[in-house]
Scaffold this active site. Structure first.
Site, PDB file in Angstrom:
ATOM      1  N   SER A  11       0.843  -1.191   0.000  1.00  0.00           N
ATOM      2  CA  SER A  11       0.000   0.000   0.000  1.00  0.00           C
ATOM      3  C   SER A  11       0.881   1.244   0.000  1.00  0.00           C
ATOM      4  O   SER A  11       1.657   1.461   0.930  1.00  0.00           O
ATOM      5  CB  SER A  11      -0.917   0.005   1.223  1.00  0.00           C
ATOM      6  N   HIS A  36      -1.497  -1.095  -4.197  1.00  0.00           N
ATOM      7  CA  HIS A  36      -2.745  -0.582  -3.625  1.00  0.00           C
ATOM      8  C   HIS A  36      -2.607   0.919  -3.350  1.00  0.00           C
ATOM      9  O   HIS A  36      -1.635   1.343  -2.730  1.00  0.00           O
ATOM     10  CB  HIS A  36      -3.027  -1.356  -2.332  1.00  0.00           C
ATOM     11  N   MET A  40      -8.301   9.235   0.001  1.00  0.00           N
ATOM     12  CA  MET A  40      -9.122   9.656   1.148  1.00  0.00           C
ATOM     13  C   MET A  40      -9.504  11.118   0.995  1.00  0.00           C
ATOM     14  O   MET A  40      -8.658  11.933   0.635  1.00  0.00           O
ATOM     15  CB  MET A  40      -8.328   9.487   2.439  1.00  0.00           C
ATOM     16  N   HIS A  69      -8.312   2.225  -4.123  1.00  0.00           N
ATOM     17  CA  HIS A  69      -9.308   2.105  -3.049  1.00  0.00           C
ATOM     18  C   HIS A  69      -9.827   3.499  -2.725  1.00  0.00           C
ATOM     19  O   HIS A  69      -9.125   4.298  -2.115  1.00  0.00           O
ATOM     20  CB  HIS A  69      -8.609   1.455  -1.833  1.00  0.00           C
ATOM     21  N   MET A  71     -11.792   5.899  -0.686  1.00  0.00           N
ATOM     22  CA  MET A  71     -12.468   6.154   0.593  1.00  0.00           C
ATOM     23  C   MET A  71     -13.008   7.575   0.530  1.00  0.00           C
ATOM     24  O   MET A  71     -12.539   8.485   1.210  1.00  0.00           O
ATOM     25  CB  MET A  71     -11.470   5.988   1.748  1.00  0.00           C
ATOM     26  N   MET A 142     -12.619  -4.551   4.964  1.00  0.00           N
ATOM     27  CA  MET A 142     -11.667  -3.741   5.743  1.00  0.00           C
ATOM     28  C   MET A 142     -11.430  -4.401   7.097  1.00  0.00           C
ATOM     29  O   MET A 142     -12.374  -4.742   7.803  1.00  0.00           O
ATOM     30  CB  MET A 142     -12.220  -2.329   5.955  1.00  0.00           C
TER      31      MET A 142
HETATM   32  C1  DX5 Z   1      -6.346   2.201   5.594  1.00  0.00           C
HETATM   33  C2  DX5 Z   1      -5.929   1.893   4.197  1.00  0.00           C
HETATM   34  C3  DX5 Z   1      -4.910   0.809   4.094  1.00  0.00           C
HETATM   35  C4  DX5 Z   1      -3.590   1.090   4.761  1.00  0.00           C
HETATM   36  C5  DX5 Z   1      -3.145  -0.172   5.430  1.00  0.00           C
HETATM   37  O1  DX5 Z   1      -7.456   3.020   5.583  1.00  0.00           O
HETATM   38  O2  DX5 Z   1      -7.054   1.491   3.431  1.00  0.00           O
HETATM   39  O3  DX5 Z   1      -4.701   0.403   2.746  1.00  0.00           O
HETATM   40  O4  DX5 Z   1      -2.585   1.512   3.868  1.00  0.00           O
HETATM   41  O5  DX5 Z   1      -2.017   0.086   6.196  1.00  0.00           O
HETATM   42  P1  DX5 Z   1      -1.397  -0.990   7.190  1.00  0.00           P
HETATM   43  O6  DX5 Z   1      -1.022  -2.182   6.384  1.00  0.00           O
HETATM   44  O7  DX5 Z   1      -0.210  -0.274   7.753  1.00  0.00           O
HETATM   45  O8  DX5 Z   1      -2.422  -1.317   8.240  1.00  0.00           O
HETATM   46 ZN    ZN Z   2      -6.790   0.573   1.354  1.00  0.00          ZN
END
Ligand code: DX5
Ligand code: ZN
Length: 224
Positions: A11, A36, A40, A69, A71, A142
């Site tokens: 990510s 990924h 946001m 993704h 959000m 999630m």
């Molecule tokens: C959180 C994101 C994740 C995030 C995960 O809202 O959607 O993709 O990058 O990070 P880790 O792996 O550090 O929990």
């Molecule tokens: Zn994510």
């Protein structure tokens, strides 16, 4: 790639943004096939990350599959920009607001030739995904409250739902991927795998260690 293939997805949120191009290359050199990207909007989630311009920047640096993704509220309003930016998959949240609807947005993503996913917040039951199961390539369960990297894996709240999604999918002959996102490490990834996940989003656990090749190999071994 089928839903029986296990994949570790770094990510970008957890990378060093002072050198994004080098970080994308680091992920690629470490063996990542999918990357990924967490978008946001500061409203749907309590954080602001990046938008289509960052997706486009990453697209210029790599041929990796870009798993975007969203959000955000009004994903349908912003959709064309993410498509043009070079996303391969776009995942939208069932809990978000739309000018049109979740169904209409999924339809537009696929009509553009992309893969489409829906995401469920930890508190949203699997049933909320039921109206869309025939129209998705991916279901994202999630495993933390979306908004930030580095949070602990919510096993009790999310694993029964993941297993329910897996059972429903298999009983109905559906093929969508099951993705988990948040708190995925070598100790939690196997738990998610047991409950049906095949796509494992890893931020801190992949980009965090200095040797990303090694962290990716260890994560892949944990779900092999
Ligand atoms: C959180 C994101 C994740 C995030 C995960 O809202 O959607 O993709 O990058 O990070 P880790 O792996 O550090 O929990
Ligand atoms: Zn994510």
């Amino acid at each position: 790639m089928t839903h029986e293939t296990n994949l570790i997805l770094p990510s970008l949120l957890a990378s060093d943004w002072s050198k994004v191009a080098a970080e994308v290359k680091r992920a690629e050199d470490a063996g990542a096939q999918w990357l990924h990207l967490d978008v946001m909007d500061g409203t749907f989630v309590d954080n602001i990350s990046f938008g289509p311009q960052m997706v486009q920047t990453v697209r210029k640096c790599t041929g990796m599959y870009l798993d975007v993704h969203l959000m955000i509220h009004r994903a349908d309003h912003y959709l064309e920009r993410f498509i043009k930016a070079g996303a391969n998959n776009i995942t939208i949240h069932v809990e978000a607001n739309y000018d049109s609807s979740v169904a209409e947005t999924l339809k537009r993503i696929r009509a553009a030739g992309l893969h489409a996913g829906i995401a469920l917040h930890p508190s949203t039951p699997f049933e909320a995904a039921l109206p869309f199961v025939n129209d998705i390539d991916l279901l994202l369960v999630m495993t933390v409250v979306p908004g930030f990297g580095g949070q602990p894996f919510m096993e009790k709240e999310t694993m029964p739902k993941l297993a329910a999604a897996r059972d429903y999918r298999d009983q109905h002959g559906l093929k969508f991927h099951l993705e988990v996102d948040g708190g995925i490490y070598t100790n939690t990834a196997p738990i998610a795998k047991q409950h049906g996940a095949n796509l494992f989003v890893c931020g801190t656990s992949s980009f965090g260690p200095p040797d990303m090749g090694q962290s990716m190999r260890e994560l892949a071994a944990a779900v092999a």
